[in-house]
Design a protein around this motif. Structure first.
Motif: not given
Length: 202
Positions: A152-159, A170-176
């Protein structure tokens, strides 16, 4: 509505793709095993009058696994709950900057929780405790807490990293996943109305 855009090529895209495949595999099999174990236990109890002795313990283990791996998956898909009243009222550039701050702060908090969870797992492992039914090391149950929080920490860092490109609107709420509130049903109704108006015109 959130919609996905293709991930940029490179290391981050490969990491995100690999994590996504692993999460889907673990969550899918975790839910299948949980359902199969529960059905088998009910069948054994009412048909053979004998429950599976480790069924409850196995389900507890699977619940922990699915819950914390699901945390990372929800973050990756951008479907976590958000309080966005103030955020939505801001201009696009400010929202994008705020998303970087939010994602980076949340990543740091998740990483800190993962660290504390790892320390707890190490303490449990050092005591050599085992589960009553399956006789497995107890720390194996809590390893999934550490892994889920770390992912989860990694996903937020990617975001946060994805939103650093302020040239993109575009604003991303996740990496994709792109942040968007377009309701597909409303959009379809508007399109039908416009098509009907076009047909009525001479």
């Amino acid at each position: 509505m959130l919609h996905a855009k293709p991930a940029p090529f490179g290391l981050l895209g490969k990491i995100d793709g690999a994590i996504g495949r692993a999460e889907v595999w673990i969550l899918g099999w975790g839910i299948i095993l949980m359902a199969g174990n529960t059905i088998a236990n009910v069948f054994g109890r009412y048909v053979f009058n004998q429950s599976i002795y480790f069924s409850e313990e196995l389900n507890e283990f699977l619940i922990v696994t699915v819950t914390f791996m699901g945390l990372g998956y929800a973050t990756r898909k951008g479907i976590h709950i958000r309080m966005s009243a103030i955020y939505d009222a801001l201009p696009v550039k400010l929202r994008k900057g705020l998303m970087v701050v939010i994602a980076a702060t949340t990543a740091a908090m998740m990483a800190l929780l993962a660290w504390y969870a790892l320390e707890y797992v190490q303490k449990v492992a050092s005591r050599g405790r085992i589960t009553p039914a399956l006789q497995l090391p107890l720390y194996l149950t809590y390893v999934w807490v550490v892994l889920g929080l770390a992912l989860t920490a990694l996903q937020y860092l990617l975001t946060a990293l994805r939103n650093l490109n302020f040239a993109e609107e575009e604003i991303y709420v996740s990496y994709l996943e792109v942040d968007s509130y377009e309701d597909p049903e409303t959009a379809a109704a508007i399109k039908r109305h416009e098509d009907a108006d076009g047909e009525e015109k001479p």
